[in-house]
Design a protein around this motif. Sequence first.
Motif, PDB file in Angstrom:
ATOM      1  N   LEU A   1     -66.948 -19.532  -0.987  1.00  0.00           N
ATOM      2  CA  LEU A   1     -68.239 -19.569  -1.687  1.00  0.00           C
ATOM      3  C   LEU A   1     -69.045 -18.303  -1.429  1.00  0.00           C
ATOM      4  O   LEU A   1     -69.794 -17.844  -2.299  1.00  0.00           O
ATOM      5  CB  LEU A   1     -69.022 -20.812  -1.262  1.00  0.00           C
ATOM      6  CG  LEU A   1     -68.343 -22.155  -1.577  1.00  0.00           C
ATOM      7  CD1 LEU A   1     -69.238 -23.320  -1.149  1.00  0.00           C
ATOM      8  CD2 LEU A   1     -68.002 -22.267  -3.055  1.00  0.00           C
TER       9      LEU A   1
ATOM     10  N   SER B   1     -70.390 -15.861  -4.379  1.00  0.00           N
ATOM     11  CA  SER B   1     -71.784 -15.420  -4.463  1.00  0.00           C
ATOM     12  C   SER B   1     -71.884 -13.905  -4.563  1.00  0.00           C
ATOM     13  O   SER B   1     -72.635 -13.360  -5.372  1.00  0.00           O
ATOM     14  CB  SER B   1     -72.558 -15.921  -3.244  1.00  0.00           C
ATOM     15  OG  SER B   1     -73.882 -15.445  -3.255  1.00  0.00           O
TER      16      SER B   1
ATOM     17  N   SER C   1     -70.867 -12.715  -7.978  1.00  0.00           N
ATOM     18  CA  SER C   1     -71.796 -13.146  -9.025  1.00  0.00           C
ATOM     19  C   SER C   1     -72.970 -12.192  -9.177  1.00  0.00           C
ATOM     20  O   SER C   1     -73.677 -12.222 -10.189  1.00  0.00           O
ATOM     21  CB  SER C   1     -72.323 -14.556  -8.720  1.00  0.00           C
ATOM     22  OG  SER C   1     -71.281 -15.496  -8.772  1.00  0.00           O
ATOM     23  N   ARG C   2     -73.195 -11.341  -8.193  1.00  0.00           N
ATOM     24  CA  ARG C   2     -74.337 -10.427  -8.231  1.00  0.00           C
ATOM     25  C   ARG C   2     -74.093  -9.206  -9.094  1.00  0.00           C
ATOM     26  O   ARG C   2     -75.031  -8.491  -9.438  1.00  0.00           O
ATOM     27  CB  ARG C   2     -74.702 -10.001  -6.808  1.00  0.00           C
ATOM     28  CG  ARG C   2     -75.161 -11.162  -5.929  1.00  0.00           C
ATOM     29  CD  ARG C   2     -75.578 -10.674  -4.566  1.00  0.00           C
ATOM     30  NE  ARG C   2     -76.681  -9.724  -4.626  1.00  0.00           N
ATOM     31  CZ  ARG C   2     -77.127  -9.014  -3.590  1.00  0.00           C
ATOM     32  NH1 ARG C   2     -76.529  -9.148  -2.414  1.00  0.00           N
ATOM     33  NH2 ARG C   2     -78.130  -8.187  -3.718  1.00  0.00           N
TER      34      ARG C   2
ATOM     35  N   TRP D   1     -67.733 -19.028 -10.313  1.00  0.00           N
ATOM     36  CA  TRP D   1     -68.024 -20.229  -9.534  1.00  0.00           C
ATOM     37  C   TRP D   1     -67.019 -21.346  -9.808  1.00  0.00           C
ATOM     38  O   TRP D   1     -66.680 -22.130  -8.910  1.00  0.00           O
ATOM     39  CB  TRP D   1     -69.455 -20.700  -9.809  1.00  0.00           C
ATOM     40  CG  TRP D   1     -70.454 -19.901  -9.044  1.00  0.00           C
ATOM     41  CD1 TRP D   1     -71.293 -18.946  -9.526  1.00  0.00           C
ATOM     42  CD2 TRP D   1     -70.698 -19.958  -7.632  1.00  0.00           C
ATOM     43  NE1 TRP D   1     -72.049 -18.399  -8.515  1.00  0.00           N
ATOM     44  CE2 TRP D   1     -71.705 -19.006  -7.344  1.00  0.00           C
ATOM     45  CE3 TRP D   1     -70.172 -20.710  -6.591  1.00  0.00           C
ATOM     46  CZ2 TRP D   1     -72.189 -18.794  -6.056  1.00  0.00           C
ATOM     47  CZ3 TRP D   1     -70.647 -20.499  -5.308  1.00  0.00           C
ATOM     48  CH2 TRP D   1     -71.646 -19.558  -5.050  1.00  0.00           C
TER      49      TRP D   1
END
Length: 488
Positions: free
Chosen positions: A167, A171, A174-175, A373
């Motif tokens: 995870l 994360s 995802s940025r 995700w």
Amino acid sequence: MSSTAAASPETEIAPQARELVRGLSLRDAIALVLTVIGTGVFLKTATMAQLVGSPSNVLLAWVAAGLLSLAGALTYAELGAMMPEAGGEYVFLREAYGDLPAFLFGWSSVMLIASGGLAAVSTALASFLASFVPLDAVWVTHDFNLLGQMVHWRLGIQQVVAVAMILLFASVNSRGIDVGSRVQWVATVAKLGGIAIIVFGAFLLSRSGSWEHLKTSEAARIVPAGVGAFGAAMIAALWAYQGWANVPMVAGEIEKPERNIPRALIYGMLIVILVYLITNLAYFYALPFSDILTSNSTAYRDALPVAAAAAQTFSSYGAQIVSIAFAIAAIGALNAITMMNARVPFAMARDGLFFRQLGNLGPTSRVPVNAIWFLGIWASVLALAGTFDQITTAAIFGVWLFTALVGSSLFILRNKLPAAPRRYRTPGYPVVPALFVLVALWLVVNTVTAYPVESVAGLVLMALGLPFYFLFRASGWLARARMKDRLH
């Protein structure tokens, strides 16, 4: 015209906001190729030595597997330069063979291969961290039979750490592509630095180092079992080379892809081959061949890995040095697998062949956040289930089957798209790609022979995607997605 806009909010989004950002440089793409350098180079030499019986034969097996991987990279380079879109192998199969083979590849990649890889690497990383931090607590255990194998399932702090790692990198990626690429570059430099410490320490500081070790004594020599044994050693080495084929998955985000994709694949694979050869040469210099034969492997489960044994010849902290190098390699792999493989469900969704929400980009990051995700959460489920070893073993059949199909797609697409721009052409065509395809098919047959139950299970797991394929087609998402592409 206005009613169409009202009925479809997505048409109000600026066209450029619906597209990926080409933010990966040649350096970044090469770093993704170097993700190939993982735990294999630390572990596989012992197994290969047991199979082929001498340092020279082990080095020859590394070279042969590297040249085969390079032949595959040369083949993929032309495909990636010709169709620089997100999805890589999925796109090549779609254009050459149609939607169904492409979907089955994407389904297998998302649900089994990539997610199982994330689960496996994150669990390995948690076990490495357990060497430095107490992570021994186990809350629940249960044994059950799966695919004819006994699975020892457990839930404890290591599984929680593994999920947290998955995870975390979901994360990070995802940025934005720039964040993920910076993390990848730092991990690559650190990993090469760790390997350099082992190599230079073995050559310059080893207390037992000698070039005489490369001259195998008759007492230590194992009589090679011929071509079959050499082929088995090649397969062991190919496991360590695996991963280069993922780079075209991010072709839609690589700058000047028609030039940089071939360069990244070729330069990257040459670096990998060189690193593997120098590292193995260091092992053979530092250790007597008999010590390498008895290093950690299936036959010697409690022994130190060959890399740790070599490191201990110049430092009492050899095992810790290798554990840190393992952990850095695992961090780089987690980041790269997340970054590259999330583009497959994204491309499928854009085609209307997967859940359409996965085809959306983050409004500011311009990366497929939902797809990232989705992959991360499913990988977390596999990590908690503790059955990913059996699942990924069952998927090996599919990996090589699709690899052979992708390699053969170059022949199909040269005939099907004769006018397509080709700024790069595979050297040695048609011999080089044909050789690659033939060896990949041989590996398919070898996998079926060696693992018949797992191969059948792999086919069953792929077939589970068929109802979803027909559901997506029947829903009309496919037609709407393609109409949307024509409008934009």
